[in-house]
Design an enzyme around this catalytic site. Structure first.
Site, mmCIF file in Angstrom:
data_model
loop_
_atom_site.group_PDB
_atom_site.id
_atom_site.type_symbol
_atom_site.label_atom_id
_atom_site.label_comp_id
_atom_site.label_asym_id
_atom_site.label_seq_id
_atom_site.Cartn_x
_atom_site.Cartn_y
_atom_site.Cartn_z
ATOM 1 N N ASP A 155 -0.162 50.530 35.925
ATOM 2 C CA ASP A 155 -0.677 49.536 36.913
ATOM 3 C C ASP A 155 -0.315 50.084 38.261
ATOM 4 O OD1 ASP A 155 -2.432 47.861 35.821
ATOM 5 O OD2 ASP A 155 -0.693 46.331 35.339
ATOM 6 N N LYS A 173 -8.965 45.045 27.400
ATOM 7 C CA LYS A 173 -8.183 46.414 27.520
ATOM 8 C C LYS A 173 -7.894 47.249 26.336
ATOM 9 C CE LYS A 173 -6.251 44.808 31.887
ATOM 10 N NZ LYS A 173 -5.203 43.962 32.445
ATOM 11 N N GLN A 185 0.864 42.328 31.736
ATOM 12 C CA GLN A 185 0.016 41.404 32.075
ATOM 13 C C GLN A 185 0.354 40.301 32.921
ATOM 14 O OE1 GLN A 185 -3.550 42.010 31.299
ATOM 15 N NE2 GLN A 185 -3.733 40.534 32.906
#
Ligand code: NAP
Length: 286
Positions: free
Chosen positions: A121, A54, A98
């Site tokens: 997210d 990422k 994460q």
């Protein structure tokens, strides 16, 4: 092979090029670039690989990215304190936690602590609520990637029969919702679904987000169907090497399906591209 592969890498490359142009325009207009902070707690090797890819993807499109590492022994209060600092940091427009977090930390408490406008997210209850009520703000990345892959071969979903196997918030449930907003008729299957093969056989479009390698064999698939394989499982081979498997038994399903995503190279690259897009969207709204 009968099926045409849906090339997630190529589609993601195109999307990233568009994002890079938009980031350039953003920088010209604002004098700074969008910023993404990734928070990684503990030392899960796969999580380090994901965060690294990422970070590289951000650099390719001109998005600033900071990686914050906290030890596996961190308390929940320490993780919340770090999120407070990122929420207050004006250079950061997107915050990514994460997953998975160490079991000592409550994931939903952590996600709910992210400022909703920085929740790239899109798993904060406020963003999920807006999405559920048909007024989306930020939308989860993997479901957006699945929709993009599907619409690259079937632009109009009106009247299509879709089966989504898996009902996690992260993937299955939200993907089903996005597809129903596109006027598909959606069946949400899961581990309690009776006669899964029969359900799947009815699908014009089959999306699998299960995490069980090669569970879906050719007899689950309607001839000519569009098949999107979200699953990623690391499987240790007899010689000790690790291979990445999807939920779909690729060799046999590719003899039946009309279109099929590979693993790797299907949904994964699209997820990362939509993380970049969500970061840009969050920055544009700031
Ligand atoms: P998850 O939270 O474990 O959810 C798995 C879902 O599969 C659950 O809804 C479960 O049903 C269902 N399921 C499990 N066994 C089943 C069976 N035998 N028959 C039918 N349904 C079954 O996993 P997730 O977070 O959604 O992730 C799913 C997969 O996608 C994983 O392999 C993950 O690594 C991968 N993934 C990939 C990406 C990407 O970018 N490519 C992104 C995210 C996740 P119940 O609800 O009844 O338990």
């Amino acid at each position: 092979m009968v099926a045409t592969l849906i090339d997630g890498r190529a589609l993601a490359t195109n999307l990233r090029q568009e994002i890079a142009q938009d980031v350039e325009a953003f920088q010209k207009a604002r004098g700074y670039v969008p910023g993404l902070a990734a928070l990684l707690v503990g030392d899960n090797p796969a999580s380090h690989v994901y965060v690294n890819s990422k970070r590289k993807a951000c650099a390719q499109v001109g998005i600033r990215s900071d990686v914050h590492l906290l030890p596996a022994t961190s308390t929940q209060a320490q993780v919340l304190e770090k999120i407070d600092a990122l929420n207050a940091d004006e250079r950061i427009h997107g915050i990514l936690i994460q997953l998975p977090l160490p079991t000592s930390i409550d994931t939903s408490t952590i996600i709910s602590h992210i400022a909703p406008h920085k929740d790239v997210d899109a798993l904060h209850p406020q963003n999920l609520g807006l999405l559920f009520s048909g007024r989306p703000n930020l939308v989860p990345c993997t479901p957006l990637g699945c929709l993009h892959l599907i619409q690259s071969v079937v632009p109009k979903l009106d009247g299509k029969h879709v089966v989504v196997v898996g009902r996690s918030l992260l993937v299955g449930r939200t993907t089903a919702l996005l597809l129903s907003f596109q006027n598909a008729t959606v069946v949400q299957a899961h581990s309690h679904t009776s006669n899964l093969a029969q359900e799947c056989q009815r699908a014009d479009i089959l999306v699998t987000a299960i995490g069980k390698p090669e569970l879906i064999t050719a007899d689950y698939v309607k001839p000519g169907a569009v098949v999107i394989d979200v699953g990623i499982t690391r499987v240790t081979q007899p010689g000790g090497t690790i291979s990445i498997k999807g939920d779909i038994a690729f060799d046999e399903v590719s003899q039946v399906a009309g279109f099929l995503t590979p693993v790797p190279g299907g949904v994964g690259p699209m997820t990362i591209a939509y993380l970049l897009k969500n970061t840009l969207t969050a920055a544009l709204k700031s």
